[in-house]
Design an enzyme around this catalytic site. Structure first.
Site, PDB file in Angstrom:
ATOM      1  N   HIS A 188      27.358  25.823 -23.524  1.00 56.67           N
ATOM      2  CA  HIS A 188      27.163  24.799 -22.502  1.00 56.67           C
ATOM      3  C   HIS A 188      26.008  23.866 -22.868  1.00 56.67           C
ATOM      4  O   HIS A 188      25.244  24.145 -23.806  1.00 56.67           O
ATOM      5  CB  HIS A 188      26.907  25.452 -21.132  1.00 56.67           C
ATOM      6  CG  HIS A 188      25.683  26.317 -21.075  1.00 56.67           C
ATOM      7  ND1 HIS A 188      24.435  25.814 -20.826  1.00 56.67           N
ATOM      8  CD2 HIS A 188      25.536  27.653 -21.229  1.00 56.67           C
ATOM      9  CE1 HIS A 188      23.560  26.810 -20.816  1.00 56.67           C
ATOM     10  NE2 HIS A 188      24.193  27.933 -21.060  1.00 56.67           N
ATOM     11  N   CYS A 209      23.425  31.446 -22.254  1.00 55.57           N
ATOM     12  CA  CYS A 209      24.381  31.849 -23.300  1.00 55.57           C
ATOM     13  C   CYS A 209      24.067  31.057 -24.558  1.00 55.57           C
ATOM     14  O   CYS A 209      23.011  31.196 -25.117  1.00 55.57           O
ATOM     15  CB  CYS A 209      25.793  31.595 -22.811  1.00 55.57           C
ATOM     16  SG  CYS A 209      26.253  32.678 -21.450  1.00 55.57           S
TER      17      CYS A 209
END
Lengths: 326, 205
Positions: free
Chosen positions: B155, B171
């Site tokens: 992301h 992440c």
């Protein structure tokens, strides 16, 4: 490459259960079934054999993707006629069961020499001074492979389930680098992509390697030196059969000389003797198998198209094999 | 999965300083300082095309969390290399997944434990709308294992100085410009290979 582990028990069990049930499914008399295991060099050889058998012997050939153990079971029960690439000594247990004990399968005598061991990238060899497998047991040298800051290096020893992965665990234990290196298991795709990334950034990398394999065409790799194979120092205890397999096993020397052989169903000598003779005389070599694998895996050639092109381009060589046949 | 913004670096990144010819530590304070001074991440982490010899198909993503690089494979043994920030959760696994879903300006929903730690997040219990302040940044690629959401994402981030760092949470994060560039190239179903990075990865996906 899927290496043989505990599957012999499954294979034998399968044969026994089929026999008990009175099942024996034969291929059509004029049809040859080639079992295709999951690794790419076997796939390439299977397609080449398919093309030759159809061109030169006029038989219909079916390729059946399945596991190693099932191919052996199939050659035993008549549903499969050919295994294009059996690794020895890795699959010695299957060889002993079907070739020596049951005598239902034949090993073609002409093997392609193969190698296996621990490799590093050329940059690791040159720049980090890692030259021998014993270097991995040196805590200071092992640190160059440390990626998580715990002071120990990491090494990919193969995929879970491969027979060779167990052997590499034994070798690490015997050489002592299981104390200085974390032994990592992961799918081959992950292991090989890690080699790609290591080469791209100059990161040190040590890993289990075997050839023929396309990775040697992609990158400059070096096998770490180690003492020559000595059968007295090579004792592999089956992990499934003995909980103390690691302590009881020995493998602190190089792998024994390895070979790839075509295997075929003994019944073929009766039903298609000229094909059985031909299979005995097929004479591939490591460069040919590596190039075939590279074409399929790296260049992503269609296997059937590639096989057609290869067969058309090697007519004399193939004729020689047929003439050499008994 | 949490996306807190705290800094606590389990291992330090090193980057190559071309001027001194040495590898130097790259920690959160230096990263902030560097970004404030230059308005961008170090050259090492800027998007570029690099040689990358691989058997993987063009369109495949390879994540090398150890070096904080994400590669998007191109034809002819080349790849686009992006700098990434890696969350500690990102060090918990290695393997092969695929892009199961893509989203522009994705919604972020803080997990329960994060809301308990920071009650100000209660208002986002049903999701924080996408936007410039959203921790997921401009785009998100949701990584699936077979047909199941793995809960890992690639992301964007509104904290671009975190590229090149191992963070306490999150992440795989990328500069918004980079994640938009990647998003526009990647197709749903694309293969994503997460490389082995340290022992903890080998507990499996």
């Amino acid at each position: 490459m899927i290496r043989f582990g505990s599957v012999v028990a499954v294979a034998i069990g399968l044969v026994v259960s089929l026999a008990a049930a009175g099942q024996s499914v034969s291929a059509r008399a004029d049809e040859i079934v080639i079992g295709v295991p999951s690794w790419s060099s076997a796939n390439a050889t299977a397609h080449v054999l398919e093309t030759i058998l159809e061109d030169r012997f006029g038989v219909d050939v079916v390729l059946k993707e399945t596991s190693n153990a099932e191919i052996f079971a199939g050659m035993d029960d008549g549903t499969i006629q050919i295994h294009p690439e059996v690794w020895l000594p890795n699959y010695k247990a299957l060889h002993d069961e079907y070739v020596l004990r049951r005598k239902s399968v034949v090993m073609s005598p002409r093997g392609v020499p193969a190698s296996q061991g621990i490799c590093v990238t050329q940059a690791t060899y040159d720049g980090d001074g890692i030259h021998t497998i014993q270097d991995l047991a040196d805590p200071e040298k092992a640190k160059v492979f440390d990626t998580n800051g715990d002071g120990r290096g990491e090494i990919w020893i193969g995929a879970p389930g491969w027979n060779s992965t167990k052997v590499e665990q034994i070798r690490a234990h015997d050489y002592g680098y299981d104390k200085t290196m974390q032994l990592l298991q992961a799918e081959e795709t992950v292991g090989l992509a890690a080699v790609d990334a290591a080469v791209a950034t100059g990161k040190p990398m040590a890993f289990y390697c075997y050839e023929p394999h396309h990775v040697f065409e992609l990158h400059d790799l070096v096998y770490l030196d180690e003492p020559a194979h000595d059968p007295r120092k090579w004792q592999i205890v089956d992990a499934e059969a003995d909980g103390d397999w690691l302590e009881k096993s020995k493998a602190g020397v190089a792998w024994p000389p390895s070979f790839l052989h075509i295997f075929y169903a003994k019944a073929l000598e009766e039903s298609q003797p000229e094909i059985a003779s031909f299979l005995k005389s097929v004479n591939l070599d490591v460069d040919t198998v590596s190039q075939m694998t590279y074409a399929l895996v790296v260049e992503r050639r269609d296997p059937a198209e590639f096989a057609r092109e290869w067969v058309d381009g090697h007519g004399e060589r193939i004729s020689g094999w047929i003439e050499d046949a008994d | 999965m949490s996306f807190g913004m705290g800094f606590s670096s389990p291992t330090q990144t090193q980057i190559y300083d071309a001027r001194s010819g040495k590898w130097v530590s790259y920690d959160p304070s230096q990263a902030r300082e560097y970004f404030q001074r230059y308005g961008q991440t170090p050259e090492e982490f800027q998007r570029r095309i690099v040689p990358f010899r691989t058997a993987e198909k063009p369109g495949t993503i390879v994540i090398d969390a150890d070096r904080h690089f994400l590669y998007y494979i191109l034809p002819d043994f080349q790849a686009i290399r992006y700098g990434i920030g890696v969350g500690r959760e990102g060090f918990g696994w290695a393997g092969i997944v695929h892009v199961g879903r893509k989203a522009e300006w994705p919604t972020w929903t803080p997990p329960k434990d994060m809301i308990e730690r920071d009650p100000r997040l209660t208002k986002y219990a049903n999701g924080m709308p996408g936007g410039i302040d959203n921790p997921l940044g401009a785009r998100a690629l949701y990584l699936y294992e077979k047909n199941r959401d793995s809960l890992y994402r690639i992301h964007g981030t509104n904290e671009p100085w975190t590229i090149g760092l191992n963070l306490s949470s999150g992440c795989i994060r990328m500069n918004n410009d980079d994640v938009i560039d990647l998003y526009n190239r990647v197709t749903r179903g694309a293969k994503v290979i997460v490389l082995m990075t340290g022992a903890s990865l080998f507990k499996g996906v």
